[in-house]
Design a protein around this motif. Structure first.
Motif, mmCIF file in Angstrom:
data_model
loop_
_atom_site.group_PDB
_atom_site.id
_atom_site.type_symbol
_atom_site.label_atom_id
_atom_site.label_comp_id
_atom_site.label_asym_id
_atom_site.label_seq_id
_atom_site.Cartn_x
_atom_site.Cartn_y
_atom_site.Cartn_z
ATOM 1 N N ASP A 187 0.634 -5.870 -6.495
ATOM 2 C CA ASP A 187 1.663 -5.004 -7.075
ATOM 3 C C ASP A 187 1.455 -4.861 -8.580
ATOM 4 O O ASP A 187 1.721 -3.801 -9.147
ATOM 5 C CB ASP A 187 3.061 -5.561 -6.798
ATOM 6 N N THR B 99 4.290 -6.650 3.082
ATOM 7 C CA THR B 99 4.353 -7.199 1.734
ATOM 8 C C THR B 99 4.182 -8.702 1.840
ATOM 9 O O THR B 99 4.837 -9.348 2.669
ATOM 10 C CB THR B 99 5.702 -6.861 1.075
ATOM 11 N N ARG C 130 0.375 -5.946 -1.134
ATOM 12 C CA ARG C 130 0.561 -5.203 0.099
ATOM 13 C C ARG C 130 -0.742 -5.234 0.889
ATOM 14 O O ARG C 130 -1.828 -5.055 0.324
ATOM 15 C CB ARG C 130 0.942 -3.756 -0.232
#
Length: 100
Positions: A87, A60, A73
């Motif tokens: 995200d 992340t 990610r």
């Protein structure tokens, strides 16, 4: 089964969002460690990044780019380049304005 473009019959990559090529210095943060990197292309759903120290697959990361910060990610990595999936998608109006 491989997907193909209905118009051309050519194989597709599965990407839906339009990619915008650029060369923009950014900052990426992984585990509270920030490093300089370069944004090579960006879309509403992800980006291609170049870094001398790319993060691990699945990591992340936070990207400070185009005047915003976005979590993502790492979905692939090869040598000094890696791809991220955001995200939360970038809104098209923001993306268009940021790239002007």
């Amino acid at each position: 089964m491989q997907r193909s473009d209905e118009r051309t019959g050519s194989p597709t990559t599965g990407r839906v969002a339009r990619r915008h090529n650029l060369f923009e210095p950014i900052e990426i943060t992984v585990d509270r460690q920030s490093v300089r990197a370069h944004l090579l292309n960006v879309s509403a759903t992800g980006a291609l990044v170049h870094s001398a120290a790319p993060p691990a697959l699945g990591a992340t990361v936070k990207l400070k780019m185009l005047g915003i910060e976005r979590s993502a990610r790492v979905v692939w990595s090869k040598a000094s380049r890696f791809g991220v999936a955001f995200d939360t998608e970038l809104a098209d109006p923001f993306l268009e304005a940021a790239l002007r």
